[in-house]
Scaffold this motif. Structure first.
Motif, PDB file in Angstrom:
ATOM      1  N   THR A 205      43.581  40.553  37.869  1.00 26.23           N
ATOM      2  CA  THR A 205      44.856  40.506  38.572  1.00 26.23           C
ATOM      3  C   THR A 205      45.105  41.910  39.124  1.00 26.23           C
ATOM      4  N   PRO A 206      46.144  42.101  39.910  1.00 29.35           N
ATOM      5  CA  PRO A 206      46.407  43.452  40.408  1.00 29.35           C
ATOM      6  C   PRO A 206      46.601  44.496  39.299  1.00 29.35           C
TER       7      PRO A 206
ATOM      8  N   ASP B 247      43.448  37.586  41.262  1.00 26.62           N
ATOM      9  CA  ASP B 247      42.832  38.085  42.495  1.00 26.62           C
ATOM     10  C   ASP B 247      41.394  37.604  42.622  1.00 26.62           C
TER      11      ASP B 247
END
Length: 132
Positions: free
Chosen positions: A29-30, A15
């Motif tokens: 990242t998520p 992200d």
């Protein structure tokens, strides 16, 4: 500096990516994240620090929960990175890094302490130096 990066990490699609120092990237990242270190940049890390990461996709990766602090500690020690201003208690942050390293990477911590002690130890004069 945050940069938009599209790509994958061992933890999934990236992200956000923040360059800490050339070749060192804090990735999120998520669901997770860590630090990506490019091959050439990895040579700035001590051998003990490099052992704390894992190799994948031509880079060294350091998982955020227990391995990332090793990289941050090395960059701090070498004056290559500063604790960001957004962290309101830098001394507490640094203590937290140290505690995590001591708990999860005692071999690295011991090697670091040995190096620091050696650097702090005054050089003894030889008999030749004293006789002058």
């Amino acid at each position: 500096m945050f940069i938009r990066y599209t790509g994958n990490s061992p933890w999934g699609e990236i992200d956000h990516c923040e360059e800490l120092y050339p070749g060192f990237y804090l990735v999120s990242t998520p669901s997770h994240g860590g630090i990506q270190v490019e091959r050439e940049a990895a040579m700035l890390l001590s051998p003990a620090a490099r052992k704390c990461g894992f190799r994948e996709r031509g880079c060294l990766w350091f998982e955020e929960d227990c391995c990332e602090p090793v990289v941050l500690r090395e960059l701090l020690d070498k004056g290559l990175w500063r604790i960001p201003e957004r962290i309101k208690e830098p001394e507490a942050y640094e203590r937290s890094l140290n505690r995590t390293i001591e708990e999860y990477h005692p071999e690295y911590w011991a090697a670091r302490q040995k190096k620091l002690n050696k650097a702090a130890k005054p050089k003894q004069k030889s008999c030749k130096d004293i006789s002058r």
